[in-house]
Scaffold this motif. Structure first.
Motif, mmCIF file in Angstrom:
data_model
loop_
_atom_site.group_PDB
_atom_site.id
_atom_site.type_symbol
_atom_site.label_atom_id
_atom_site.label_comp_id
_atom_site.label_asym_id
_atom_site.label_seq_id
_atom_site.Cartn_x
_atom_site.Cartn_y
_atom_site.Cartn_z
ATOM 1 N N THR A 1 -13.721 -59.093 -15.906
ATOM 2 C CA THR A 1 -12.289 -59.312 -15.761
ATOM 3 C C THR A 1 -11.814 -58.383 -14.650
ATOM 4 O OG1 THR A 1 -11.966 -59.896 -18.058
ATOM 5 C CG2 THR A 1 -10.038 -59.140 -16.862
ATOM 6 N N VAL A 2 -11.213 -58.974 -13.622
ATOM 7 C CA VAL A 2 -10.687 -58.172 -12.526
ATOM 8 C C VAL A 2 -9.191 -58.000 -12.744
ATOM 9 C CG1 VAL A 2 -10.463 -57.923 -10.049
ATOM 10 C CG2 VAL A 2 -12.411 -59.153 -10.994
ATOM 11 N N GLN A 3 -8.790 -56.743 -12.792
ATOM 12 C CA GLN A 3 -7.416 -56.448 -13.141
ATOM 13 C C GLN A 3 -6.853 -55.519 -12.081
ATOM 14 O OE1 GLN A 3 -7.614 -55.384 -17.210
ATOM 15 N NE2 GLN A 3 -5.401 -55.264 -17.439
ATOM 16 N N ARG A 4 -5.654 -55.802 -11.655
ATOM 17 C CA ARG A 4 -5.013 -54.874 -10.709
ATOM 18 C C ARG A 4 -3.704 -54.443 -11.303
ATOM 19 N NH1 ARG A 4 -3.449 -54.782 -4.656
ATOM 20 N NH2 ARG A 4 -3.684 -52.558 -4.664
ATOM 21 N N GLY A 5 -3.624 -53.158 -11.657
ATOM 22 C CA GLY A 5 -2.432 -52.706 -12.367
ATOM 23 C C GLY A 5 -2.355 -53.470 -13.672
ATOM 24 N N LEU B 1 -1.986 -37.433 -23.094
ATOM 25 C CA LEU B 1 -3.413 -37.390 -23.439
ATOM 26 C C LEU B 1 -3.867 -38.746 -23.954
ATOM 27 C CD1 LEU B 1 -4.119 -33.982 -25.191
ATOM 28 C CD2 LEU B 1 -5.297 -34.946 -23.228
ATOM 29 N N PHE B 2 -3.083 -39.315 -24.873
ATOM 30 C CA PHE B 2 -3.432 -40.637 -25.395
ATOM 31 C C PHE B 2 -3.401 -41.681 -24.286
ATOM 32 C CE2 PHE B 2 -2.374 -38.849 -29.605
ATOM 33 C CZ PHE B 2 -3.544 -39.215 -30.245
ATOM 34 N N SER B 3 -2.456 -41.522 -23.386
ATOM 35 C CA SER B 3 -2.334 -42.465 -22.282
ATOM 36 C C SER B 3 -3.581 -42.434 -21.399
ATOM 37 C CB SER B 3 -1.080 -42.128 -21.475
ATOM 38 O OG SER B 3 -1.084 -42.787 -20.255
ATOM 39 N N LEU B 4 -4.119 -41.234 -21.171
ATOM 40 C CA LEU B 4 -5.296 -41.111 -20.312
ATOM 41 C C LEU B 4 -6.577 -41.517 -21.027
ATOM 42 C CD1 LEU B 4 -4.978 -37.837 -18.215
ATOM 43 C CD2 LEU B 4 -5.102 -40.170 -17.389
ATOM 44 N N VAL C 1 4.565 -45.505 -22.602
ATOM 45 C CA VAL C 1 6.019 -45.597 -22.767
ATOM 46 C C VAL C 1 6.565 -44.340 -23.440
ATOM 47 C CG1 VAL C 1 7.865 -46.919 -23.841
ATOM 48 C CG2 VAL C 1 5.934 -48.107 -22.840
ATOM 49 N N ALA C 2 5.818 -43.822 -24.420
ATOM 50 C CA ALA C 2 6.288 -42.637 -25.135
ATOM 51 C C ALA C 2 6.395 -41.438 -24.188
ATOM 52 C CB ALA C 2 5.332 -42.318 -26.284
ATOM 53 N N ALA C 3 5.385 -41.254 -23.336
ATOM 54 C CA ALA C 3 5.421 -40.127 -22.410
ATOM 55 C C ALA C 3 6.571 -40.290 -21.422
ATOM 56 C CB ALA C 3 4.093 -40.031 -21.648
ATOM 57 N N ARG C 4 6.727 -41.508 -20.940
ATOM 58 C CA ARG C 4 7.753 -41.760 -19.940
ATOM 59 C C ARG C 4 9.152 -41.491 -20.489
ATOM 60 N NH1 ARG C 4 8.902 -47.255 -16.503
ATOM 61 N NH2 ARG C 4 10.400 -46.234 -15.160
ATOM 62 N N ILE D 1 6.419 -44.555 -8.324
ATOM 63 C CA ILE D 1 5.234 -45.410 -8.357
ATOM 64 C C ILE D 1 5.606 -46.757 -8.945
ATOM 65 C CG2 ILE D 1 2.856 -45.604 -9.165
ATOM 66 C CD1 ILE D 1 2.848 -42.563 -9.429
ATOM 67 N N GLU D 2 5.293 -47.822 -8.211
ATOM 68 C CA GLU D 2 5.774 -49.134 -8.637
ATOM 69 C C GLU D 2 5.034 -49.680 -9.850
ATOM 70 O OE1 GLU D 2 6.119 -52.024 -5.491
ATOM 71 O OE2 GLU D 2 7.216 -50.527 -4.313
ATOM 72 N N ASP D 3 3.721 -49.679 -9.772
ATOM 73 C CA ASP D 3 2.966 -50.256 -10.877
ATOM 74 C C ASP D 3 3.039 -49.341 -12.095
ATOM 75 O OD1 ASP D 3 0.751 -52.371 -11.603
ATOM 76 O OD2 ASP D 3 0.085 -50.434 -12.371
ATOM 77 N N GLU D 4 3.463 -49.912 -13.224
ATOM 78 C CA GLU D 4 3.742 -49.063 -14.385
ATOM 79 C C GLU D 4 2.496 -48.430 -14.984
ATOM 80 O OE1 GLU D 4 6.201 -50.727 -17.411
ATOM 81 O OE2 GLU D 4 7.714 -51.368 -15.963
ATOM 82 N N THR D 5 1.419 -49.217 -15.031
ATOM 83 C CA THR D 5 0.195 -48.677 -15.628
ATOM 84 C C THR D 5 -0.322 -47.509 -14.802
ATOM 85 O OG1 THR D 5 -0.256 -51.010 -15.949
ATOM 86 C CG2 THR D 5 -1.897 -49.471 -16.729
ATOM 87 N N ARG D 6 -0.312 -47.703 -13.483
ATOM 88 C CA ARG D 6 -0.796 -46.636 -12.613
ATOM 89 C C ARG D 6 0.118 -45.417 -12.705
ATOM 90 N NH1 ARG D 6 -2.003 -46.579 -6.335
ATOM 91 N NH2 ARG D 6 -0.530 -48.259 -6.255
ATOM 92 N N ALA D 7 1.431 -45.676 -12.727
ATOM 93 C CA ALA D 7 2.385 -44.573 -12.833
ATOM 94 C C ALA D 7 2.104 -43.761 -14.094
ATOM 95 C CB ALA D 7 3.805 -45.116 -12.848
ATOM 96 N N ALA D 8 1.808 -44.466 -15.186
ATOM 97 C CA ALA D 8 1.573 -43.776 -16.456
ATOM 98 C C ALA D 8 0.386 -42.832 -16.343
ATOM 99 C CB ALA D 8 1.333 -44.795 -17.558
ATOM 100 N N ARG D 9 -0.725 -43.329 -15.763
ATOM 101 C CA ARG D 9 -1.931 -42.492 -15.657
ATOM 102 C C ARG D 9 -1.686 -41.296 -14.748
ATOM 103 N NH1 ARG D 9 -2.533 -45.515 -18.957
ATOM 104 N NH2 ARG D 9 -3.754 -47.429 -19.042
ATOM 105 N N ILE D 10 -1.073 -41.558 -13.604
ATOM 106 C CA ILE D 10 -0.887 -40.493 -12.628
ATOM 107 C C ILE D 10 0.064 -39.426 -13.167
ATOM 108 C CG2 ILE D 10 0.134 -40.021 -10.364
ATOM 109 C CD1 ILE D 10 -1.167 -42.644 -9.440
ATOM 110 N N CYS D 11 1.152 -39.883 -13.807
ATOM 111 C CA CYS D 11 2.100 -38.923 -14.358
ATOM 112 C C CYS D 11 1.483 -38.161 -15.523
ATOM 113 C CB CYS D 11 3.375 -39.632 -14.800
ATOM 114 S SG CYS D 11 4.313 -40.221 -13.399
#
Lengths: 208, 236, 221
Positions: free
Chosen positions: A11-15, B78-81, B90-93, B148-158
């Motif tokens: 599965t290729v996922q981006r974001g 921690l849970f997010s990572l 969402v909780a961290a944010r 950071i636009e992408d939410e998933t990425r923002a969560a990890r980075i933050c």
């Protein structure tokens, strides 16, 4: 030497977007696979995933080398020769400096002059990269790919920005690499000029 | 070990549970607030500080929450990572702006208390300074999230930033205390809340915690609903 | 030559050739050291009191100026992908980049500081303490800054956010650094050297791992 690469149920996922689901294929040593599909179908993301830069949403990519299996993303990356969208050149570096840096970074040294000859950049060796045309930049990126001496080539639009002579050069290099037992996976709109396989993303058709 | 937690980490289940709990939590919060205010105002004025001691009822719990909320944020990160769970993201944010507001409240009330006590709005006291730095840590975190636009990425980075901050906070506290003694400042903010003020203070502390939990849950619910709405409207 | 040295020398060369990060940082540092006396007034007694702190803050800000491009430039032109796929681990790459940044920015700033301290009328022992403190502490600025740079590498306005997330983390370095100057001025031992060295060492050893993680997360985007 790598015998084969197998992708299983990828599965290729981006974001948070899923681009490709449940994709499986195998590439053997000496084979070239071309990825086709509309813009945004996930070709680049799939290449990044194979290189180990992008984690798989699900499934696995495994390299088989003798009896050992390499599936850890960062270990897999150490087998990858990468030709990306961007040429990764610094404007102030000369052609030979640029190539020498990457050879050293990849732990290879020596034959820069020969490589530049192979891609037709001998005359530009001492020219700073800011004066290169788009086609010449692409040729330098190709020289760098050769310098890495990696078995698995992942090429993102290798024909982009090249003229007919340049395109023929790419096709020749790919054929040469496959002839030496290398593996090639290329995202491209054009034929690789080989009796290669084609993997079409977006409508999940696998043409053999 | 965290199985029980993940049973409720399913967003749908979380919505059900939190929806049922919230009215009760809000009621409890209001009740403790009323009690705390009554107890606080009926306590005899402090012989030194007079009525201004009441500012400390608002200030000290806010200052404690400034750190507590960050701790919540770090646990969620921690849970997010590790578990890569959307609810942790969402909780961290959502914890960050709440923490920033508690911190700001602590700074403002500290300043209001300081004016009659010290004659100036601001003193570079160790605890106030740490709280100020804490405020900037929250601001940086929030700014990074929003950039950071992408939410998933923002969560990890933050989450990485939150953890780096968590490692650094004790060092910052230590260095600020060291610095404060270096400049002959004494810890003036050790506002004494013993005796008749202890019970009202503890009730107030309880109110702050309940308030935070209520606001936090509400914000998490809002973000989950927004997300659902977006997917209903056909977002990828 | 090892991959690590290859990356280190390339980054050093780039810092000299492109954008002239080192020269810009030095210019910024010199301007801060000029503007503060212009704003505060020429009272050398007052300036001597403030000098250690002002020069430390100025040096930290100057070092941050070029940090946002630490990974971003390589991310934008595709070099970072090639670095990630090289035999060098991302941790090693981050360390090489931090070292190059320090050599091209932190070290020149440290060497410039005794000259700028003339503007503040610092005593001889205070100048030595300031230079020492910058030599010990600026690696921490590069290292902690690299964490911020790795987290913001894909942001178009990363340069604005980077100081906001990095400066609070650098509070201990500034305090301990200026504390060393204070120690020289007052003669009262305060232990700043030890604390600063510990902070700088810990930051330099740990931050490559965090920065590598930041790069990883961004490349995966």
């Amino acid at each position: 030497m790598i015998q084969s690469l197998t992708a299983e149920k990828l599965t290729v996922q981006r974001g948070s977007r899923r681009l490709v689901e449940n994709l499986s294929f195998t590439v053997k040593a000496g084979q070239a696979l071309s990825l086709e599909g509309a813009n945004g179908a996930g070709k680049t993301s799939l290449l990044r995933l194979i290189a180990g830069l992008l984690p798989a949403g699900a499934g696995s990519v495994t390299l088989h080398e003798g009896d050992t299996e390499i599936s850890e993303p960062e270990e897999r990356g150490k087998y990858v020769g990468w030709l990306g969208h961007h040429d990764a050149l610094k404007a102030s570096f000369t052609v030979s400096e640029q190539l020498a840096f990457f050879s050293k970074l990849y732990g290879r040294e020596g034959d820069e002059i020969a490589l530049l000859g192979q891609v037709g950049l001998s005359r530009q060796a001492e020219l700073p990269c800011r004066y290169l045309s788009a086609g010449q930049r692409r040729r330098l990126a190709l020289a760098r790919l050769l310098a890495s001496r990696r078995p698995l080539w992942l090429l993102d639009e290798p024909f982009a920005a090249l003229d007919t002579v340049g395109k023929a050069l790419v096709a020749r290099l790919i054929a040469l690499h496959c002839g030496e037992g290398g593996l090639v996976i290329a995202a491209t709109h054009e034929s690789l000029g080989l009796s290669n396989e084609t993997l079409r993303l977006g409508n999940a058709v696998l043409k053999l | 070990m965290f199985d029980w937690l993940f049973r409720y980490a399913n967003p749908a289940r979380f919505m059900g549970l939190s929806g049922a709990l919230l009215p009760w939590l809000w009621s409890a919060a209001l009740l403790t607030l009323a009690t705390a205010l009554y107890l606080g105002f009926s306590a005899p004025p402090d012989y030194q500080q007079g009525r201004t001691v009441l500012i400390l009822f608002i200030h000290v719990p806010a200052a404690i929450m400034a750190t507590n909320v960050y701790a919540c944020m770090v646990v969620a990160s921690l849970f997010s990572l590790i578990n890569r769970h959307i609810l942790a993201d969402v909780a961290a944010r959502t914890a960050a702006p709440l923490g920033a507001i508690f911190t700001l409240l602590a700074l403002i009330t500290g300043s209001l208390w300081g004016k009659p006590m010290w004659g100036t709005w601001w003193v570079w006291d160790g605890r106030l300074t740490s709280t100020l730095v804490q405020f900037f840590l929250y601001l940086g975190y929030i700014a990074l999230w929003n950039a950071i636009e992408d939410e998933t990425r923002a969560a990890r980075i933050c989450a990485v930033l939150a953890l780096v901050g968590a490692v650094n906070i004790p060092i910052i506290k230590f260095s600020v205390d060291w610095w404060a003694t270096l400049h002959q400042g004494e810890s003036i903010m050790s506002g004494n809340l013993a005796g008749p003020f202890l019970v009202p203070f503890l009730v107030m502390m309880l109110f702050y915690m309940l308030l935070f939990v209520c606001l936090w849950l509400t914000r998490i619910r809002t973000l989950i609903l927004e997300r659902r709405l977006r997917s209903l409207m056909g977002a990828a | 030559m090892t991959p690590f040295l290859a990356l280190l020398t390339r980054d050093l060369r780039l810092s000299v050739r492109e954008g002239g990060g080192a020269v810009l940082a030095l210019g910024f540092f010199a301007l801060v050291a000029t503007l503060v006396p212009l704003g505060v007034g020429p009272d050398l007694n007052l300036l001597a009191k403030m000098g250690g702190g002002i020069l430390w803050v100025g040096a930290a800000l100057a070092a941050l100026l070029s940090l946002d491009r630490l990974f971003q430039a390589d991310y934008e032109d595709g070099s970072l992908d090639l670095i990630a796929l090289s035999p060098l681990s991302l941790e090693g790459a981050a360390f090489a980049k931090i070292a190059a940044h320090w050599l091209s920015t932190g070290l020149p700033l440290t060497l410039l500081s005794p000259i700028l301290s003339v503007f503040f009328g610092l005593s001889g022992s205070a100048v030595i303490a300031l230079t020492m403190s910058l030599a010990i502490g600026t690696p921490a600025v590069s290292a902690v800054g690299a964490i911020g740079a790795s987290l913001t590498l894909s942001l178009r306005r990363g340069g604005l956010i980077l100081p906001l997330i990095v400066l609070p983390l650098l509070v201990p370095a500034v305090m301990f650094g200026a504390g060393m100057v204070l120690e020289a001025q007052t003669g009262l031992t305060n232990g700043a050297v030890g604390f600063l060295a510990a902070f700088s060492l810990a930051a330099s050893l740990l931050s490559p791992f965090v920065a590598a993680q930041g790069v990883r997360l961004n490349l995966a985007g």
